[in-house]
Design an enzyme around this catalytic site. Structure first.
Site: not given
Length: 431
Positions: A345, A258, A348, A386, A273
């Site tokens: 988070e 990403r 999800s 994460r 991140r």
């Protein structure tokens, strides 16, 4: 893409969805106009082809005196048919372009608003209290020899890292735990490609307004995936699935990439991140009427996984303005990060209804043997970097060691603690 029948019958519902997302409502009118223009182009082309067929038959039956005029009429119709077919191709392209600009229709009950308007559904587990100054995951990782940010940046740049020693073993342990639990729940394990063609990216809704987040290999016209959802969805493109026995479920492992465009200044420290991480992703194909129940099952499996990691968390219902293009509803699970004094988070899960399958032409046969569009759902079981960051922070101890959750110990040599300078070999059995 959304169902055009739903658009024609309930345009106000689609407009309300656009408003809830904070998206441009006028795009619905644009799509309606493009749909009407395309249907008119189809009718004109069909009518002209029928006239051309009649004229061709008339040529064969015409007398010598009639033949020149009849032939002229047939030739004129042939030219008109050619023009009408070109107009139809243009109308098809315009309809597709307008169709792709409309996000999925959000479900009833999805909270309105944006990123700050998610609704907490439940909180699970006790937030830990510490009688010592807590360290963040970078400091703990360096003490353990588990994370090397400096050398990651030297080799690849900002937001890259090395997992070393116990950090690398934590990654392998998390993957083993996630895949083992997924297989026990009936998922087929998949090692998915991290490079995909443009149609897979577009089909899953990751191009268009979101393409600034995506890495593209221009020379080969391939994209690096941000999630194995893309490859898992594209795996059955243009296929008819057998869903008579229930949903078809996959647990895919892949590296994910990403660009984190627009995140300048956010989470610059550590591995929360980053530009690259590995992930285990659940993906399900099912009948549309089964999707809501399947969504809750994916959420339950995610919760069970975090409970196995002994992490406190909360479940949130994401607001419409913060949903991705393909999602009609999304639940996030946010775990506690002690050094940030907040939940962040970790996983999800999204119900994409028939939106992705319609783009990718993925169908199933109903009881009458007719092809119908399938529904797709996805859910992150473990975003590894994460999750490692969270584990190190939540389970830290004053001496710099880290408690190993019981569920992870079989893949960490039976160790109960990760300690600075530890041997990575399995501990000797107690006499």
């Amino acid at each position: 893409m959304i169902d055009l029948r739903q658009l024609r019958e309930h345009p106000d519902l689609v407009k309300a969805s656009q408003r809830a997302r904070g998206a441009d409502e006028s795009r619905v009118d644009d799509l309606l106009a493009a749909d009407a223009a395309r249907r008119e182009a189809v009718k004109r082309a069909d009518d002209l082809r029928a006239e051309q067929k009649t004229a061709s038959q008339a040529v064969k039956k015409a007398t010598p005196e009639e033949r020149p005029a009849v032939l002229e009429r047939a030739q004129a119709l042939a030219a008109q048919v050619k023009q009408a077919e070109e107009a139809l191709r243009t109308a098809d392209a315009a309809l597709r372009a307008a169709h792709l600009r409309i996000a999925n229709v959000v479900h009833d009950g999805v909270p309105p608003g944006g990123e700050d308007d998610a609704v907490t559904l439940r909180t699970v587990g006790e937030v830990p209290a510490y009688d010592f100054p807590v360290r963040d995951h970078v400091e703990i990782g360096e003490l353990l020899g588990a994370i090397d940010i400096e050398r990651g940046a030297k080799v690849s740049g900002a937001r890259f890292y090395f997992l070393t020693g116990p950090g690398a073993l934590l990654e392998f342990a998390l993957v083993q735990l996630a895949i083992t639990r997924a297989v026990a729940a009936g998922f087929t394990p998949v090692v998915a490609p991290a490079l995909v063609r443009p149609e897979a990216m577009e089909g899953t809704g990751f191009l268009g307004e979101h393409d600034e987040e995506v890495y593209r290999v221009e020379r080969d016209d391939l994209y690096l995936v941000g999630t194995s959802e893309v490859a898992l969805a594209g795996m059955h493109k243009d296929e008819v699935l057998d869903l008579a026995g229930g949903p078809r479920r996959y647990a895919g492992w892949s590296s994910c990439f990403r660009r984190e465009a627009g995140s300048y200044g956010k989470d610059t420290r550590g591995i929360i991140r980053v530009h690259w991480f590995d992930k285990v992703e659940m993906f399900s194909f099912c009948r549309p009427e089964e999707a809501a129940a399947e969504h809750l099952r994916l959420l339950a499996w995610e919760e069970e996984f975090l409970q196995a990691l002994e992490l406190p968390y909360r479940v949130v219902d994401i607001a419409a303005g913060d949903l991705g293009t393909s999602a009609a509803r999304k639940y996030d699970i946010e775990a506690w990060f002690p050094t940030q004094n907040t939940y962040r988070e970790l996983t999800s899960t999204s119900d994409c209804t028939t939106f992705q399958a319609r783009r990718l032409n993925i169908r199933y046969k109903d009881e009458a043997g007719r092809n119908q569009v399938a529904a797709t759902l996805n859910g992150t079981l473990c975003a590894i970097a994460r999750t490692i960051a969270c584990l190190l922070e939540v389970h830290q101890r004053a001496d710099g060691s880290v408690h190993v959750p019981v569920a992870l110990r079989p893949w960490l040599g039976g160790h109960e603690l990760l300690t600075p300078g530890m041997s990575l070999a399995a501990p000797a059995p107690v006499a």
